[in-house]
Each structure stands twice: as structure tokens, then as C-alpha cells.
Design a protein around this motif. Structure first.
Motif, mmCIF file in Angstrom:
data_model
loop_
_atom_site.group_PDB
_atom_site.id
_atom_site.type_symbol
_atom_site.label_atom_id
_atom_site.label_comp_id
_atom_site.label_asym_id
_atom_site.label_seq_id
_atom_site.Cartn_x
_atom_site.Cartn_y
_atom_site.Cartn_z
ATOM 1 N N SER A 1 -30.867 -7.815 -17.107
ATOM 2 C CA SER A 1 -32.195 -8.371 -17.397
ATOM 3 C C SER A 1 -33.146 -7.191 -17.523
ATOM 4 C CB SER A 1 -32.662 -9.292 -16.267
ATOM 5 O OG SER A 1 -31.778 -10.375 -16.113
ATOM 6 N N VAL B 1 -32.843 -11.391 -21.197
ATOM 7 C CA VAL B 1 -31.486 -11.390 -20.664
ATOM 8 C C VAL B 1 -30.594 -10.944 -21.816
ATOM 9 C CG1 VAL B 1 -29.600 -12.801 -19.770
ATOM 10 C CG2 VAL B 1 -31.938 -13.200 -18.978
ATOM 11 N N LEU C 1 -31.493 -13.359 -24.913
ATOM 12 C CA LEU C 1 -32.136 -14.615 -24.555
ATOM 13 C C LEU C 1 -33.418 -14.379 -23.774
ATOM 14 C CD1 LEU C 1 -28.984 -16.574 -23.302
ATOM 15 C CD2 LEU C 1 -30.254 -17.059 -25.397
ATOM 16 N N PRO D 1 -35.932 -15.045 -20.628
ATOM 17 C CA PRO D 1 -35.629 -15.338 -19.225
ATOM 18 C C PRO D 1 -36.071 -16.740 -18.865
ATOM 19 C CG PRO D 1 -37.652 -14.118 -19.355
ATOM 20 C CD PRO D 1 -37.146 -14.242 -20.773
ATOM 21 N N SER E 1 -29.311 -18.651 -20.257
ATOM 22 C CA SER E 1 -29.978 -17.464 -19.742
ATOM 23 C C SER E 1 -30.055 -17.488 -18.223
ATOM 24 C CB SER E 1 -31.389 -17.372 -20.331
ATOM 25 O OG SER E 1 -32.103 -16.289 -19.796
#
Length: 225
Positions: free
Chosen positions: A115, A120, A150, A152, A214
Motif C-alpha cells: 500500500s 493498493v 486499486l 484503498p 482492495s
């Protein structure tokens, strides 16, 4: 129609070029020149200048940028970084990998789950150091293949029924199919889906599924924060 080149193929071609490159060769372009036109929009190619004595001062030169359309400006920001000290994630997570490759003088391939800057991300990475048996490598060549990118989502505990709904949505099931599988009415499933969208901050079903995935990746203990 010609099949797009895979990370595996491009990595092999770059590694072969590295193997046959001259010791102490100063120009990384000789290794990546052949594969430049093969790079896909989700790939990043960069040269890391490792001549600085302090790894924080290693400099980045992005040769090929990530070009997949995305609303996440953080991806663009990351590619504008000029030294590894410009971002905490780069310092803590990437510097050790480059130092390791420089010291071992051997290529390294790995998969990263992390992250960073509100994203992500899962990506495959190849690092090739300058071949310099008589001393320290002046540069590393880095190829990144972004597999998943993606937004978060806040960590949230899910009821069993909601977990089942999200799983079936991720598998492509319709509201009617989910209702049949869970022995509930279409109306009940529709209402639960709407509540899940509000809870996750999702704009539509596709966004909801993406945020669900995610959240699962971010909860993985092997991922880096």
C-alpha cells in the motif's frame, strides 16, 4: 493478431542482454533498447543511478511510464520522484532491494504487494545491476509490471451474509443468482448491496467489487504499508 509481450518474456530478453553485456558497460540503454517497443502500458522501466555513497541519494530516471488510464494521481506522482529520499516508501522498501542487488551483483525478480500513497498495488519487478566485477555498480535497471492497482478502502468487519454477497459479485453473479444462492429475496439482496456501496463509498457495483478486493489485499499480513 500478435500477442502482447509478457513480463516473463521481456525479463528473459533483458537478462540475456545483461549476461552478454560487457563488464563495466556504462550505458544501460544497451540492455533495454531491444525491448522498448515491447513494453505494455502497465509497465514501468527506470534506471537507478547508484553512484551516490548514501542510498537516499540514488537518482531515478523513468524511461517508460505507466500509461494505463487511472484516476489515481499518486501513480503519476511516484514516477516524478527524482531521488529515493523523496518518498518514505521508496527509502524503506526499495533501497534495501537495490543495495542487495548491487552487493550481490546478480539480477533479482520478485513480486511486491504493498500500500503506497493511497493505492493498493501488486507488481512484478526485475532489477539488473551494472556488471562491474572490479567495483560497485553505477546503476541498476528496473522493470516493473503492475498487475493490480486499486484504490484503498477502510478496514471493515463484514457480516457473513455480506461477505457471501461480495464474493458472489466478484465471481460475476447477478442479484437474482445471489438471492437464490443465499435463500433470500432479490429485494433483500438489493438493499444489502446498496448498504455495502454506502459503507465502502462505492459509486457502482464494479467499484464495490474493486474496493472489496482492495480491502482483502490490504489486510494481507505479507503486504507492506
Amino acid at each position: 493478431m500478435k500477442q502482447p509481450a509478457s513480463f516473463k518474456l521481456i525479463s528473459r530478453l533483458m537478462t540475456d542482454a545483461w549476461i552478454y553485456s560487457l563488464d563495466g558497460h556504462r550505458d544501460a540503454a544497451g540492455i533495454y533498447a531491444r525491448i522498448l517497443e515491447m513494453l505494455r502500458p502497465n509497465m514501468i522501466l527506470a534506471v537507478v543511478d547508484t553512484r551516490a555513497s548514501d542510498p537516499d541519494d540514488f537518482a531515478l530516471d523513468v524511461i517508460h511510464r505507466y500509461k494505463v488510464p487511472t484516476g489515481m494521481s499518486a501513480m503519476r506522482h511516484l514516477q516524478e520522484v527524482r531521488t529515493l529520499s523523496d518518498h518514505q516508501h521508496l527509502r524503506r522498501f526499495m533501497i534495501p532491494a537495490y543495495v542487495k542487488v548491487i552487493e550481490s551483483r546478480r539480477p533479482e525478480t520478485d513480486r511486491i504487494v504493498t500500500s503506497i500513497l493511497g493505492m493498493v498495488i501488486i507488481y512484478d519487478r526485475l532489477i539488473l545491476p551494472q556488471k562491474n566485477p572490479s567495483g560497485r555498480s553505477d546503476w541498476c535497471l528496473v522493470l516493473i509490471d503492475v498487475k493490480v492497482l486499486l484504490p484503498p478502502t477502510p478496514k471493515t468487519a463484514l457480516a457473513d451474509v455480506d461477505l457471501g454477497i461480495l464474493q458472489l459479485l466478484a465471481e460475476g453473479a447477478t442479484i437474482k443468482e445471489i438471492a437464490e444462492a443465499s435463500h433470500r429475496s432479490d429485494r433483500t439482496i438489493h438493499h444489502r448491496v446498496e448498504r455495502l456501496k454506502a459503507r465502502f463509498g462505492a459509486r457502482n457495483l464494479a467499484h464495490l467489487v474493486g474496493l472489496f478486493i482492495s480491502a482483502g489485499i490490504a489486510d494481507d499480513p505479507s503486504s507492506e504499508e
